[in-house]
Design a protein around this motif. Sequence first.
Motif, mmCIF file in Angstrom:
data_model
loop_
_atom_site.group_PDB
_atom_site.id
_atom_site.type_symbol
_atom_site.label_atom_id
_atom_site.label_comp_id
_atom_site.label_asym_id
_atom_site.label_seq_id
_atom_site.Cartn_x
_atom_site.Cartn_y
_atom_site.Cartn_z
ATOM 1 N N TRP A 122 32.501 36.782 0.780
ATOM 2 C CA TRP A 122 31.816 37.792 1.583
ATOM 3 C C TRP A 122 30.993 38.762 0.743
ATOM 4 N N ASP A 123 31.502 39.198 -0.394
ATOM 5 C CA ASP A 123 30.746 40.135 -1.234
ATOM 6 C C ASP A 123 29.416 39.530 -1.668
ATOM 7 N N LEU A 124 29.448 38.265 -2.045
ATOM 8 C CA LEU A 124 28.228 37.567 -2.438
ATOM 9 C C LEU A 124 27.276 37.450 -1.247
ATOM 10 N N VAL A 125 27.803 37.085 -0.085
ATOM 11 C CA VAL A 125 26.985 36.952 1.121
ATOM 12 C C VAL A 125 26.324 38.285 1.457
ATOM 13 N N GLU A 126 27.101 39.346 1.432
ATOM 14 C CA GLU A 126 26.555 40.677 1.718
ATOM 15 C C GLU A 126 25.439 41.050 0.754
ATOM 16 N N ASN A 127 25.675 40.837 -0.528
ATOM 17 C CA ASN A 127 24.669 41.169 -1.543
ATOM 18 C C ASN A 127 23.401 40.339 -1.358
ATOM 19 N N LEU A 128 23.569 39.065 -1.023
ATOM 20 C CA LEU A 128 22.402 38.205 -0.821
ATOM 21 C C LEU A 128 21.608 38.615 0.410
ATOM 22 N N PHE A 129 22.287 38.964 1.496
ATOM 23 C CA PHE A 129 21.565 39.429 2.682
ATOM 24 C C PHE A 129 20.879 40.756 2.407
ATOM 25 N N PHE A 130 21.501 41.607 1.625
ATOM 26 C CA PHE A 130 20.885 42.878 1.266
ATOM 27 C C PHE A 130 19.606 42.647 0.461
ATOM 28 N N ALA A 131 19.642 41.663 -0.441
ATOM 29 C CA ALA A 131 18.502 41.391 -1.314
ATOM 30 C C ALA A 131 17.414 40.562 -0.631
ATOM 31 N N HIS A 132 17.802 39.603 0.191
ATOM 32 C CA HIS A 132 16.820 38.635 0.703
ATOM 33 C C HIS A 132 16.552 38.702 2.199
ATOM 34 N N LYS A 133 17.444 39.299 2.970
ATOM 35 C CA LYS A 133 17.292 39.540 4.420
ATOM 36 C C LYS A 133 17.322 38.288 5.297
ATOM 37 N N LYS A 134 16.676 37.206 4.925
ATOM 38 C CA LYS A 134 16.550 36.009 5.765
ATOM 39 C C LYS A 134 17.639 34.984 5.431
ATOM 40 N N ALA A 135 18.151 34.334 6.478
ATOM 41 C CA ALA A 135 19.235 33.357 6.303
ATOM 42 C C ALA A 135 18.809 32.190 5.415
ATOM 43 N N LYS A 136 17.557 31.779 5.516
ATOM 44 C CA LYS A 136 17.082 30.646 4.706
ATOM 45 C C LYS A 136 17.150 30.976 3.216
ATOM 46 N N ALA A 137 16.642 32.126 2.839
ATOM 47 C CA ALA A 137 16.667 32.536 1.428
ATOM 48 C C ALA A 137 18.103 32.768 0.965
ATOM 49 N N VAL A 138 18.899 33.381 1.816
ATOM 50 C CA VAL A 138 20.304 33.626 1.471
ATOM 51 C C VAL A 138 21.015 32.303 1.240
ATOM 52 N N SER A 139 20.787 31.330 2.127
ATOM 53 C CA SER A 139 21.471 30.049 1.983
ATOM 54 C C SER A 139 21.086 29.345 0.689
ATOM 55 N N GLU A 140 19.821 29.406 0.325
ATOM 56 C CA GLU A 140 19.378 28.765 -0.919
ATOM 57 C C GLU A 140 20.099 29.362 -2.126
ATOM 58 N N HIS A 141 20.156 30.670 -2.185
ATOM 59 C CA HIS A 141 20.825 31.343 -3.302
ATOM 60 C C HIS A 141 22.343 31.154 -3.237
ATOM 61 N N PHE A 142 22.892 31.212 -2.034
ATOM 62 C CA PHE A 142 24.339 31.053 -1.857
ATOM 63 C C PHE A 142 24.774 29.654 -2.276
ATOM 64 N N ILE A 143 24.031 28.645 -1.858
ATOM 65 C CA ILE A 143 24.349 27.254 -2.205
ATOM 66 C C ILE A 143 24.311 27.073 -3.717
ATOM 67 N N LYS A 144 23.286 27.605 -4.333
ATOM 68 C CA LYS A 144 23.144 27.489 -5.785
ATOM 69 C C LYS A 144 24.320 28.158 -6.512
#
Length: 69
Positions: A38-60
């Motif tokens: 969750w902490d990673l997900v929150e930080n990624l949404f804060f930085a990238h806003k869009k689910a597509k960008a978040v998913s790319e970074h999260f998957i990586k």
Amino acid sequence: MTDEMMISEKKLEKLAKRLCKAFGISKEEAYELIYEEWDLVENLFFAHKKAKAVSEHFIKQTNELYRIA
């Protein structure tokens, strides 16, 4: 982060769908992974806003942590 960011259910669902496809897992497993990290997900949404960008970074990043795909 100074204010708590609200992540909508719609964005979480989009992220879960992308994780299902990328990792070949069920939707339930995708949600478990999201909430485990969750902490990673929150930080990624804060930085990238869009689910597509978040998913790319999260998957990586998740792949590096767990060596999934």
